[in-house]
Every structure is written in structure tokens, then in C-alpha cells.
Design an enzyme around this catalytic site. Structure first.
Site, mmCIF file in Angstrom:
data_model
loop_
_atom_site.group_PDB
_atom_site.id
_atom_site.type_symbol
_atom_site.label_atom_id
_atom_site.label_comp_id
_atom_site.label_asym_id
_atom_site.label_seq_id
_atom_site.Cartn_x
_atom_site.Cartn_y
_atom_site.Cartn_z
ATOM 1 N N SER A 127 47.381 52.656 12.492
ATOM 2 C CA SER A 127 46.638 51.488 12.702
ATOM 3 C C SER A 127 45.504 52.076 13.762
ATOM 4 C CB SER A 127 47.325 50.291 13.043
ATOM 5 O OG SER A 127 46.350 49.493 13.587
ATOM 6 N N TYR A 151 53.143 45.631 19.725
ATOM 7 C CA TYR A 151 52.679 46.171 18.392
ATOM 8 C C TYR A 151 52.167 47.445 18.358
ATOM 9 C CZ TYR A 151 49.974 46.813 14.096
ATOM 10 O OH TYR A 151 49.526 47.367 12.979
ATOM 11 N N LYS A 155 52.984 51.770 17.442
ATOM 12 C CA LYS A 155 52.086 52.559 16.623
ATOM 13 C C LYS A 155 51.920 53.796 17.229
ATOM 14 C CE LYS A 155 52.362 50.179 12.735
ATOM 15 N NZ LYS A 155 52.983 50.672 11.402
ATOM 16 N N PHE A 220 36.488 32.682 16.213
ATOM 17 C CA PHE A 220 36.916 32.915 17.500
ATOM 18 C C PHE A 220 36.212 33.868 18.400
ATOM 19 C CE2 PHE A 220 41.555 33.222 15.444
ATOM 20 C CZ PHE A 220 41.758 31.871 15.736
ATOM 21 N N GLY A 296 42.808 39.216 23.716
ATOM 22 C CA GLY A 296 43.275 40.665 23.156
ATOM 23 C C GLY A 296 42.190 41.065 22.122
HETATM 24 N N1 UFG Z 1 39.045 35.889 13.389
HETATM 25 C C1 UFG Z 1 38.556 34.636 13.625
HETATM 26 N N2 UFG Z 1 39.386 33.695 12.861
HETATM 27 C C2 UFG Z 1 40.771 33.863 12.442
HETATM 28 C C3 UFG Z 1 40.961 35.050 12.481
HETATM 29 C C4 UFG Z 1 40.267 36.114 12.951
HETATM 30 O O1 UFG Z 1 37.381 34.334 13.934
HETATM 31 O O2 UFG Z 1 41.137 33.043 11.964
HETATM 32 C C5 UFG Z 1 38.282 37.048 13.908
HETATM 33 C C6 UFG Z 1 38.866 37.962 15.015
HETATM 34 O O3 UFG Z 1 38.388 37.408 16.277
HETATM 35 C C7 UFG Z 1 38.322 39.273 14.670
HETATM 36 C C8 UFG Z 1 38.124 39.135 13.192
HETATM 37 O O4 UFG Z 1 38.085 38.042 12.980
HETATM 38 O O5 UFG Z 1 36.860 39.514 15.376
HETATM 39 C C9 UFG Z 1 39.426 40.121 12.525
HETATM 40 O O6 UFG Z 1 40.343 39.513 12.813
HETATM 41 P P1 UFG Z 1 41.852 39.973 12.136
HETATM 42 O O7 UFG Z 1 42.821 39.011 12.867
HETATM 43 O O8 UFG Z 1 41.819 39.783 10.686
HETATM 44 O O9 UFG Z 1 42.071 41.292 12.413
HETATM 45 P P2 UFG Z 1 41.956 42.526 13.711
HETATM 46 O O10 UFG Z 1 40.764 43.307 13.647
HETATM 47 O O11 UFG Z 1 42.174 41.578 14.981
HETATM 48 O O12 UFG Z 1 43.408 43.096 13.533
HETATM 49 C C10 UFG Z 1 43.569 43.933 12.561
HETATM 50 C C11 UFG Z 1 45.149 43.990 12.408
HETATM 51 C C12 UFG Z 1 45.947 44.446 13.338
HETATM 52 C C13 UFG Z 1 45.434 45.904 13.979
HETATM 53 C C14 UFG Z 1 44.024 45.737 14.128
HETATM 54 C C15 UFG Z 1 43.451 47.250 14.104
HETATM 55 O O13 UFG Z 1 45.571 42.666 11.915
HETATM 56 O O14 UFG Z 1 47.248 44.797 12.751
HETATM 57 O O15 UFG Z 1 43.198 45.137 12.884
HETATM 58 O O16 UFG Z 1 42.075 47.380 14.699
HETATM 59 F F1 UFG Z 1 46.268 46.101 15.172
#
Ligand code: UFG
Length: 338
Positions: A127, A151, A155, A220, A296
Site C-alpha cells: 500500500s 496498519y 505493511k 474531512f 492522520g
Molecule cells: N474523505 C472524506 N470523507 C470521507 C472519507 C474520506 O473527506 O467520508 C477524504 C479523506 O480525508 C482523504 C480522501 O477522502 O482526503 C481519501 O480518503 P480514503 O479514506 O478513501 O483513503 P485514504 O487515502 O485515507 O486511505 C487509503 C486506504 C488506506 C491506505 C492509504 C494509502 O484506505 O488503507 O490509502 O495511501 F493506507
């Protein structure tokens, strides 16, 4: 000559099922192993409809050494793609030991079973989380590594286990694929992302808003140093991602040595851009509101895709509109289905 058999641990999950479909279409026999902790048994029947063949599936936990040995004894497996793992960042903060056991011990047990069976070709689901808090964009594979939660730690630890194993024994040929943000669904609308509980990730959350199951998209943070203030990520269609796995397997078989590659598109999109693209797919504006930043989260990350092109000949072909359309098609097709 007998057909190639590839073991897919976690093969009934979101990414595993798409790789299974792709392998079967190329005349390779996928052997699925899954405990259905975060996937559904109905995926097997759906894969059979997509591929037109019976699908082999062993129900077992990745930590079950006897079950693993049994699978290698029963089928002429010549490579493994390892997806089976826990993957929720928040949950990993609450239950770190479960994450260490399933993700790290799970990989070690699998590699032991492979070694006992004389199978040394492995594709590992890594990841972009292994880049921790990198400031450099786009992110090349050579960027400094780190972690921000248990997590992410697992990885990175798995990648280090792999590196050491490869160094100690050159029979190993292991592809470490660092996924960015996989989204979308299979064009058949028979398989797609189907989380067992409320989604944490952006695209499945938007999908539930579009389906009327959640009231609005919670964005967010809109004060990040990005063009529109919302977080930027590299979303990649799961069918492109599946193609990356097949290319990785081909290269491992051909070269007999491992590689580490990013699987992304090389393009970043903000949360607002994703909401807009999904609204276009649905044909109406989806409601959203701004909330505080999520703990985070980084402001932006997207892949440098050059290495995937050089080493695997891999390039993503589907854009954000394709991803949102395919997600929405899948959600509509699943409505009312079990
Ligand atoms: N976000 C929102 N609202 C939500 C969910 C997410 O605004 O309800 C935003 C987050 O703040 C972020 C973006 O959308 O800016 C993407 O968020 P995700 O949760 O979809 O994905 P992440 O990039 O946080 O995480 C993903 C995987 C993780 C991995 C990571 C690696 O879910 O397992 O990419 O870069 F670790």
C-alpha cells in the site's frame, strides 16, 4: 501441460475477486482462499457467472497452517497473490495485535507453506501507506518509508520480511505492489466493493449517499494546502489494478526476481473533484458538508507511475469519470440483491 493455478488468499474480497476474474479470462485457474471476514460467499457464484467456469474456493483463515498446506497439496499452484489482511486504519489503532498477527504472521505462515511446497513466486498487496508522511510528490518507489498507524506498520513490516527472505534465498521472486486508492467495479456489475460495515473510504461512502442510505458526504477538511483545500489522492480503477497484478505475475515468471512498484494513475484528485465526478455519474448534485480534518490524513499523495511502466509495462487506462460511473453502475445493479 496442466493449466497454471494461482492461489489468491483473500480472493473473495474487493481486489482479489477482480484479479480472479481477470486470471480466469486468461485461462489461468484461480484458487481462492478466504475466511469471508470481510467478503461474501455470493462472490463465488458471481465469479462463476463472469468466467463461465466453476470457481475453486477454500474457506479457511490465513493463519491456519494445515489448511494452507492442504491447498498446496491438492492443487498444482505455481504462484500466489496475497491479499488476505486486515485493512482499516482506525481499527488497527484499537486492535494492533490482531493486525500484527493477521497481516505479519499471516504473510510469514504463507511463505512457509509456499517454501514447503516449492512455490516461490508471490505478489504481495502492499500500500502507499508505506510512504508514511512523505512530502515529495509524485511519490517514487525510492521515497523514504515510514508508518503512521499499526496498519501502516504491518505493511512496512511485511515488505521488510519479504526483502530479507529474498536476500537470504534467491529462489524467491516477489512483486510488492503499492496500491494507491482502488475504486470502481467490474463492468459485469457482478462484483465490486461491498464492505460488511459502514464504509470509511471516500468512494464507497459517496456511493451510499448516492443510493440514499447516508444523508450527505462529509468532507474531512477544506483547509489543506491543495488547489481547493480538500485532500488529494490518486484513485485507480480496480480493473486497472487487477491488470497490474497479472503483469506483475508475468514479469516474475519471466525474470525470476522481484520488483517493487506503485500502482496508481499518477494523477491526484481532490475530495471535491470526486464528489463532482460522482454527481455527474448519478446525474444530480450530491449533498456534502465540510467537517474537521480526519486524524492522520495527509494533504495530498499521488504516485509516480514511471517505474510500473518501465518494469511491468503497466499504465492505468480509466479516468475518474470511468471510476465513478462504474461504481454507480455496480451500486444500482446491487440494489435489492443479497
Ligand atoms: N474523505 C472524506 N470523507 C470521507 C472519507 C474520506 O473527506 O467520508 C477524504 C479523506 O480525508 C482523504 C480522501 O477522502 O482526503 C481519501 O480518503 P480514503 O479514506 O478513501 O483513503 P485514504 O487515502 O485515507 O486511505 C487509503 C486506504 C488506506 C491506505 C492509504 C494509502 O484506505 O488503507 O490509502 O495511501 F493506507
Amino acid at each position: 501441460m496442466s493449466q497454471d493455478h494461482v492461489l489468491l488468499t483473500g480472493g473473495a474480497g474487493f481486489i482479489g475477486s477482480h484479479v480472479a476474474a481477470e486470471l480466469a479470462m486468461r485461462n489461468v485457474v484461480p484458487v481462492l482462499l478466504d475466511n469471508f471476514a470481510n467478503s461474501r460467499r455470493s462472490v463465488i457464484g458471481r465469479l462463476e457467472r463472469i468466467t463461465g467456469h466453476p470457481v475453486i474456493c477454500e474457506e479457511a483463515d490465513i493463519l491456519d497452517a494445515d489448511a494452507l498446506a492442504g491447498v498446496f497439496a491438492r492443487y498444482p499452484i505455481n504462484a500466489v497473490v496475497h491479499f488476505a489482511a486486515l485493512k482499516a486504519v482506525g481499527e488497527s489503532l484499537e486492535r494492533p495485535l490482531d493486525y500484527f498477527q493477521t497481516n505479519v504472521s499471516g504473510l510469514i505462515g504463507l511463505m512457509q507453506a509456499m517454501q514447503n511446497a516449492g512455490v516461490f513466486t508471490l505478489v504481495f498487496s502492499s500500500s502507499a501507506t508505506v510512504y508514511g508522511d512523505t512530502a515529495r510528490l509524485p511519490i517514487p518507489e525510492t521515497a523514504p518509508l515510514g508508518y503512521k498507524n499499526p496498519y501502516g506498520f504491518t505493511k512496512l513490516a511485511c515488505e521488510q520480511v519479504i526483502e530479507q527472505a529474498e536476500e537470504a534465498d534467491n529462489r524467491w521472486a516477489i512483486g510488492r505492489l503499492r496500491y494507491f486508492n482502488p475504486v470502481g467495479a467490474h463492468p459485469s456489475c457482478l462484483i465490486g466493493e461491498d464492505p460488511n460495515d459502514s464504509p470509511n473510504n471516500l468512494m464507497p461512502y459517496i456511493a451510499k449517499v448516492a443510493a440514499g442510505e447516508l444523508p450527505e458526504v462529509r468532507i474531512f477538511g477544506d483547509d489543506y494546502p491543495t488547489p481547493d483545500g480538500t485532500g488529494v489522492r490518486d484513485y485507480i480503477h480496480v480493473c486497472d489494478l487487477a491488470d497490474g497484478h497479472l503483469k506483475s505475475l508475468d514479469v516474475l515468471h519471466r525474470e525470476g526476481r522481484g520488483h517493487v512498484v506503485n500502482l496508481g494513475t499518477g494523477r491526484g484528485h481532490s475530495v471535491k473533484e470526486v464528489v463532482d465526478a460522482y454527481s455527474r455519474a448519478v446525474g444530480r448534485d450530491l449533498p456534502w458538508s465540510i467537517h474537521p480534518r480526519r486524524d492522520g490524513d495527509v494533504a495530498a499523495n499521488w504516485a509516480d507511475p514511471a517505474c510500473a511502466m518501465d518494469l511491468l509495462g503497466f499504465q492505468a487506462t480509466r479516468d475518474l469519470d470511468d471510476m465513478c460511473r462504474s461504481s454507480w453502475n455496480w451500486i444500482q445493479a446491487s440494489a435489492g440483491r443479497e
